[in-house]
Write an enzyme that holds these catalytic residues in place. Sequence first.
Site, PDB file in Angstrom:
ATOM      1  N   ASP A  99      42.219  43.433  40.272  1.00 50.55           N
ATOM      2  CA  ASP A  99      41.505  42.160  40.149  1.00 50.55           C
ATOM      3  C   ASP A  99      42.453  40.993  40.392  1.00 50.55           C
ATOM      4  OD1 ASP A  99      39.710  40.156  39.593  1.00 50.55           O
ATOM      5  OD2 ASP A  99      39.808  40.404  37.422  1.00 50.55           O
ATOM      6  N   ASP A 317      39.045  36.911  45.663  1.00 44.45           N
ATOM      7  CA  ASP A 317      38.923  37.657  44.410  1.00 44.45           C
ATOM      8  C   ASP A 317      38.551  39.110  44.688  1.00 44.45           C
ATOM      9  OD1 ASP A 317      38.548  38.511  41.830  1.00 44.45           O
ATOM     10  OD2 ASP A 317      36.588  37.574  41.599  1.00 44.45           O
TER      11      ASP A 317
END
Length: 489
Positions: A99, A317
């Site tokens: 992440d 992201d």
Amino acid sequence: MAGGGVLLLVVVLVGSAASGIGGVQKVMNLQRAFPVNQIVELEALKARDRVRHARMLQSFAGGIVNFSVFGTSDPSNAGLYYTKVKLGSPPREFSVQVDTGSDILWVACSSCNNCPKTSGLGIELTVFDADSSSTASPISCSDNRCAAIVQTANAECSTQSNQCSYSFQYEDGSGTSGFYLSDVLYFDTILGASLIANSSAPIVFGCSTSQSGDLIASDKAIDGIFGFGQQGLSVISQLSSLGITPKVFSHCLKGEGEGGGILVLGEILDTSIVYSPLIPSQPHYNLYLQSIAVNGQLLPIDSAVFATSSNQGTVVDSGTTLAYLAEEAFDPFVAAITAAVSQSVSPFISEGNQCYLVTTSIAEEFPPVALNFAGGASMALRPADYLVNMGFGDGAAIWCIGFVKVQNQGITILGDLVLKDKIFIYDLVHQRIGWADYDCSLTLGKDEFVDAGQLHVRRSSSCVLFELRPNINISLLLYISMVVSFLFL
């Protein structure tokens, strides 16, 4: 150098005045390693260089840290990428989502009362037991590290337990809370061919005692999240501050088939990589998206739509499955794609989403898209980078726009749908992100690393770049570099 088989090096040593010894000249004969008239195979020269480079690297603890990546961008199959990390003594392995949109590495703690027990990803879930690790050390409220964490991250001190705790929410509404502790992270450091070092370092990470939202959904349950943000508590920041890795990381996420890929704490180099500067003073990896082109035509979108502020901007992201586009840009984007498809494609709306019935290849029927960023960097999107397959109907494949309209906020998020099948480099030293199209199925195993590293000579501005190759059948060279400082004696 052409000529005879002996090199002469003249070294002039000047004695000190205190010793009363005058200048002394010494001549040192340097013999050639290989006779001048003998043909030497290139591999022999490379092997000799590798030995020398290995000696250079021995004075530095750092290297390239390589993580295998699992998972896929396919939203019908969890739609996430994860890797495995080893923590504690004795080490235990945890599967954690990759992440780039968050900073903290955290794993489920043995005291978690609502953490998922099984996972639809086919992995065995593991919990961290601090009492079973001989090297685990909770971060107390009086610890200086806790004070630093409280200033830079979502942390608080529980006076009742004297633990440095955390509690934060993700953009999708899921959340986790727990406490920070310090323990050993184990990893393989790649220093070159046959130079795979088993390394470890103490790091601070989170031990989750509570989870909510999608984090407890058993179909895509995971042991935790591996945050790769820019803040000081991220693993990349912690390891680089210890001099173990450079402050740059890269990933190549495979989009087709079973997915997977590679993640390295280091830099993947390729001649086709383009870079765009990161927008400074932002909590995420924000880039300045300037315009969008469909089929080579710029869309009529005011560039102010993509400006960065507290509630808008363009974020890269890897923890997001799809892509999200600001409302003012979404409608012209979808309209342009729909207008460009051939007559054999049948557009229709399904649950508010723009979809298409396609009887042939989407590569033949849909237009190319380009996202244009500051610094002259353009990101080419194939139809597979902005469409999602939703099954079949009426004898045709159903493809829908994989970009989601973001209403009332000018935020654009580039998730795995866009990031897959590309090399991505997060260069925190030079504050930039780079990318290039690449077949991420051509990832590198440990045996395929040759002379990995970029050595910076402290006395000179010159750098020596060593190759890192995939299999010799791969036409495109994939390089990984790291910065290592050393002194010549």
